[in-house]
Design an enzyme around this catalytic site. Sequence first.
Site, PDB file in Angstrom:
ATOM      1  N   SER A  82       3.786  -3.530  -2.013  1.00 58.65           N
ATOM      2  CA  SER A  82       3.290  -2.688  -3.102  1.00 58.65           C
ATOM      3  C   SER A  82       2.159  -3.312  -3.910  1.00 58.65           C
ATOM      4  O   SER A  82       1.634  -2.670  -4.814  1.00 58.65           O
ATOM      5  CB  SER A  82       4.441  -2.336  -4.056  1.00 58.65           C
ATOM      6  OG  SER A  82       5.305  -1.392  -3.469  1.00 58.65           O
ATOM      7  N   GLU A 178       2.622   4.679   2.097  1.00 58.37           N
ATOM      8  CA  GLU A 178       4.036   4.380   1.907  1.00 58.37           C
ATOM      9  C   GLU A 178       4.895   5.358   2.724  1.00 58.37           C
ATOM     10  O   GLU A 178       4.583   6.537   2.811  1.00 58.37           O
ATOM     11  CB  GLU A 178       4.409   4.523   0.422  1.00 58.37           C
ATOM     12  CG  GLU A 178       3.770   3.502  -0.487  1.00 58.37           C
ATOM     13  CD  GLU A 178       4.456   2.145  -0.441  1.00 58.37           C
ATOM     14  OE1 GLU A 178       5.355   1.948   0.417  1.00 58.37           O
ATOM     15  OE2 GLU A 178       4.094   1.301  -1.256  1.00 58.37           O
TER      16      GLU A 178
END
Length: 309
Positions: A82, A178
């Site tokens: 992330s 993602e």
Amino acid sequence: MSTPGDPKGTPKAQRRAVLSGMLASAAAACVPIDQSALGRLATRLRILEAASAGGALGAAILDTETGQSISHNGAVRFGHCSSFKTSLAAMVLARHASGAIDADRTVRWSEEELLSYAPFTTPRLQQGATLRELAEATQKTSDNTAANVLLRELGGPEALNQFWREIGDDVSRLDRIEPALNHVPAGEVRDTSTPLAMARTLAKLTHGDVLPPQERSQLRSWMAETQTGLKRVRAGLPENWVAGDKTGTSFWPGMGSLYVDIGFAEPTGRAPIAFAAYFRAKDTHQRVEPAAEALLAEIGKVLVDFARG
């Protein structure tokens, strides 16, 4: 053995015990000691890796004023997890400042686009959010749906790659969205950067001229308000230092576990420091392991000594 005035169990004694253990591990791993000032600091990073039970550590610490740096595995690729979201948030601010986009434009997403980790976008499903709000959420809460919506609106991973190239980063790359981007086993090139490349990029974003002063201040504020890294590099910094970061973590089966922490620190009375730290544990963890976060906290202690010269 404790010394008078330094009883067992005190923080000072505990630090000495940790350092002694790491030095012993380094000796067992035949880690040579460079006796120059910067060499000793870089060697401490190597010692951390040697003490990590077979893990791989990549770290870079960079003076934003002079460009002086230390690193270990500084040119080795590691997955972003992330941590790419800081650059994504910065791109939103940069594109808005240049007039290329309106960061206050409201966008929406479907229920099908919601991922399992979406603390901001789930309650905002009906209302939507501005690009600026999504940028803040993807930085501060690491909302995966927010990141994907931003990528969708701004041109996909290719747009972030272009942003990195524009600011002189020809190493960092994003290839997927993602959650697929978290599958980055050793040797994978997709969705990776290197510690040195990312430290340089962070220096430009947080304390360089990539962003105008207002947007640069906004990004640093979002990073400082991010809570996910308080047990990582920032845990090794003095409490009175201003610091901000972005973490990433992946426990994808078959690739071990990856812990990431990138950010900045503003020591009192000297130029800010940028850092990028990556630790790949050999085992696939079921949850965040305190030992892995403690290793990254030790990098914070190396950063402190780097800043103090």
